[in-house]
Design an enzyme around this catalytic site. Structure first.
Site, PDB file in Angstrom:
ATOM      1  N   SER A 145      42.556  33.316  50.217  1.00  0.00           N
ATOM      2  CA  SER A 145      43.457  32.931  49.137  1.00  0.00           C
ATOM      3  C   SER A 145      44.760  33.734  49.271  1.00  0.00           C
ATOM      4  O   SER A 145      45.344  33.777  50.358  1.00  0.00           O
ATOM      5  CB  SER A 145      42.773  33.137  47.792  1.00  0.00           C
ATOM      6  OG  SER A 145      43.532  32.581  46.748  1.00  0.00           O
ATOM      7  N   ARG A 214      43.883  30.996  32.514  1.00  0.00           N
ATOM      8  CA  ARG A 214      42.665  31.190  33.304  1.00  0.00           C
ATOM      9  C   ARG A 214      41.796  29.942  33.300  1.00  0.00           C
ATOM     10  O   ARG A 214      41.204  29.589  34.327  1.00  0.00           O
ATOM     11  CB  ARG A 214      41.881  32.376  32.754  1.00  0.00           C
ATOM     12  CG  ARG A 214      40.629  32.716  33.550  1.00  0.00           C
ATOM     13  CD  ARG A 214      40.959  33.115  34.973  1.00  0.00           C
ATOM     14  NE  ARG A 214      39.788  33.634  35.661  1.00  0.00           N
ATOM     15  CZ  ARG A 214      39.790  34.096  36.905  1.00  0.00           C
ATOM     16  NH1 ARG A 214      40.915  34.100  37.606  1.00  0.00           N
ATOM     17  NH2 ARG A 214      38.685  34.566  37.455  1.00  0.00           N
ATOM     18  N   ASP A 312      38.831  21.963  48.450  1.00  0.00           N
ATOM     19  CA  ASP A 312      39.822  22.917  47.941  1.00  0.00           C
ATOM     20  C   ASP A 312      41.097  22.177  47.554  1.00  0.00           C
ATOM     21  O   ASP A 312      41.804  21.652  48.409  1.00  0.00           O
ATOM     22  CB  ASP A 312      40.107  23.974  49.013  1.00  0.00           C
ATOM     23  CG  ASP A 312      40.949  25.130  48.490  1.00  0.00           C
ATOM     24  OD1 ASP A 312      41.582  24.989  47.424  1.00  0.00           O
ATOM     25  OD2 ASP A 312      40.979  26.178  49.163  1.00  0.00           O
ATOM     26  N   HIS A 345      37.951  25.957  46.064  1.00  0.00           N
ATOM     27  CA  HIS A 345      38.688  27.112  46.573  1.00  0.00           C
ATOM     28  C   HIS A 345      37.874  28.396  46.504  1.00  0.00           C
ATOM     29  O   HIS A 345      37.991  29.265  47.372  1.00  0.00           O
ATOM     30  CB  HIS A 345      39.986  27.277  45.781  1.00  0.00           C
ATOM     31  CG  HIS A 345      40.829  28.412  46.239  1.00  0.00           C
ATOM     32  ND1 HIS A 345      41.423  28.439  47.491  1.00  0.00           N
ATOM     33  CD2 HIS A 345      41.173  29.580  45.637  1.00  0.00           C
ATOM     34  CE1 HIS A 345      42.098  29.565  47.633  1.00  0.00           C
ATOM     35  NE2 HIS A 345      41.960  30.272  46.531  1.00  0.00           N
TER      36      HIS A 345
END
Length: 367
Positions: A145, A214, A312, A345
């Protein structure tokens, strides 16, 4: 609580990639294994946006780390062979200097007086930490990432100081989709009145905005297929709240809310904003006068592991193929993998069945 972190003070002033400077920098890090020689067995590990440097358990801190299945004796990143250094990113809030740190000039947190942060600044600070430890050349630079972006940037910025690269679910630059997504997340934080223009008290801040940001992140870190398998349309017990027509009704909502609240309580909002923007700003082509090909030609790795996940959304496979092809054209021997995980991801954090053998095989053939 046990704490395995160590700290390195980098002398200032530390000039930032996009302007401004810091009078000094502290970098928090953790290590596993024993260093041999001048660092020939060192593996430098960069983290994603939100983790600390606690990637694995140790005698000093036996709590499981965020990559527990990957790092340790006999594990894919074998600490009987490698000396692993995990760096807490510059700009984060887990020990390294960031917007929540005290500005020595004012005695108050930097907040928005912190200079604009770039991936290049994170990498330069990590390089400084390695040199302070007496390590000028590492065996492998690794990350996933944001950490994978860091690893690629390190390879471009410091040729001749590493042997191999591991880039997982990363990219040479952010796409319009991810830039737009992170912009919305940052807007949610800044729209919370408790953000107060960044001038909230330590430990306080825009908890609601961080919670929304979030939740949006969690949604994109996994895949629709996984959400379906994990939660389907399972309802919460006692969810028929006639007094609140918009009360939570589904298990998936409860999961996202609990995860988001935990994150909002532990992560500083300004640090989140700075690190998020750094991901948007990163573009390897800046190191090649606007050309990705020219930038990657600076990389002199012998071997590279490049991997991505079919589900992803954030770093799609075409970006992994792009990195792999650019490295191959630059003369790097590339081991490329497209993994069919349903976990999106975040698969590298949880899908040990797919990721552990891949990393183990790559490092086993790295002399």
């Amino acid at each position: 609580m046990p704490d395995a972190r160590r700290f390195i003070e980098l002398p200032g002033p530390v000039r930032m990639y996009r302007g401004g400077e810091l009078p000094s920098v502290t970098i928090a890090y953790e290590t596993w294994g024993e260093l041999r020689g001048q660092g020939d067995n060192a593996l430098l590990l960069f983290t994603g946006l939100s983790p600390s440097a606690h990637a694995a358990s140790s005698m000093a801190d036996p709590s499981p780390g965020w990559w527990e299945y990957m790092i340790g004796p006999g594990k894919p990143i074998d600490t009987e062979r490698f000396f692993v250094i995990a760096i807490n990113s510059l700009g984060s809030c887990f020990g390294s200097t960031g917007p929540a740190s005290i500005n020595p000039a004012t005695g108050q947190p930097y907040r928005l007086d912190f200079p604009k942060l770039s991936v290049e600044d994170i990498v330069a600070a990590a390089r400084g930490a390695c040199r302070a430890l007496g390590i000028d050349h590492v065996h492998t630079v690794a990350g996933a990432s944001l950490g994978g972006m860091d690893a690629l940037a390190y390879a471009v910025m410091y040729p001749g100081t590493y042997r191999d690269i591991i880039s997982i679910s990363a990219a040479a630059h952010a796409t319009p989709f991810t830039i737009a997504l992170r912009s919305i997340q940052r807007e949610a934080v800044r729209a919370d009145p408790a953000w107060a223009g960044g001038n909230y008290a330590p430990g306080e801040g825009p908890k609601d905005g961080m919670r929304v940001a979030r939740q949006l992140g969690i949604l994109t870190y996994r895949s629709a297929e996984e959400w379906l398998q994990r939660f389907d349309r399972e309802r919460l017990e006692g969810s028929d709240d006639s007094a609140n027509p918009f009360a939570m009704a589904f298990q998936v909502q409860s999961y996202m809310e609990a995860n988001a609240r935990k994150f909002a309580d532990r992560f500083d909002a300004n640090c989140y904003l700075y690190l998020s923007q750094a991901m948007d700003l990163f573009d390897m082509a800046e190191h090649g006068d606007g050309s990705l090909e020219a930038a990657v030609r600076r990389i002199d790795a012998k071997r590279a592991l490049v991997a991505g996940v079919t589900t992803d959304w954030l770093f799609p496979l075409w970006q992994q193929r792009q990195v792999a092809e650019l490295l191959e054209h630059a003369g790097v021997a590339v081991s490329y993998h497209e993994l069919g995980s349903i976990q999106g991801h975040d698969a590298f954090l949880v899908d040990s069945e797919r990721f552990a053998p891949m990393v183990a095989e790559f490092l086993a053939h790295s002399s």
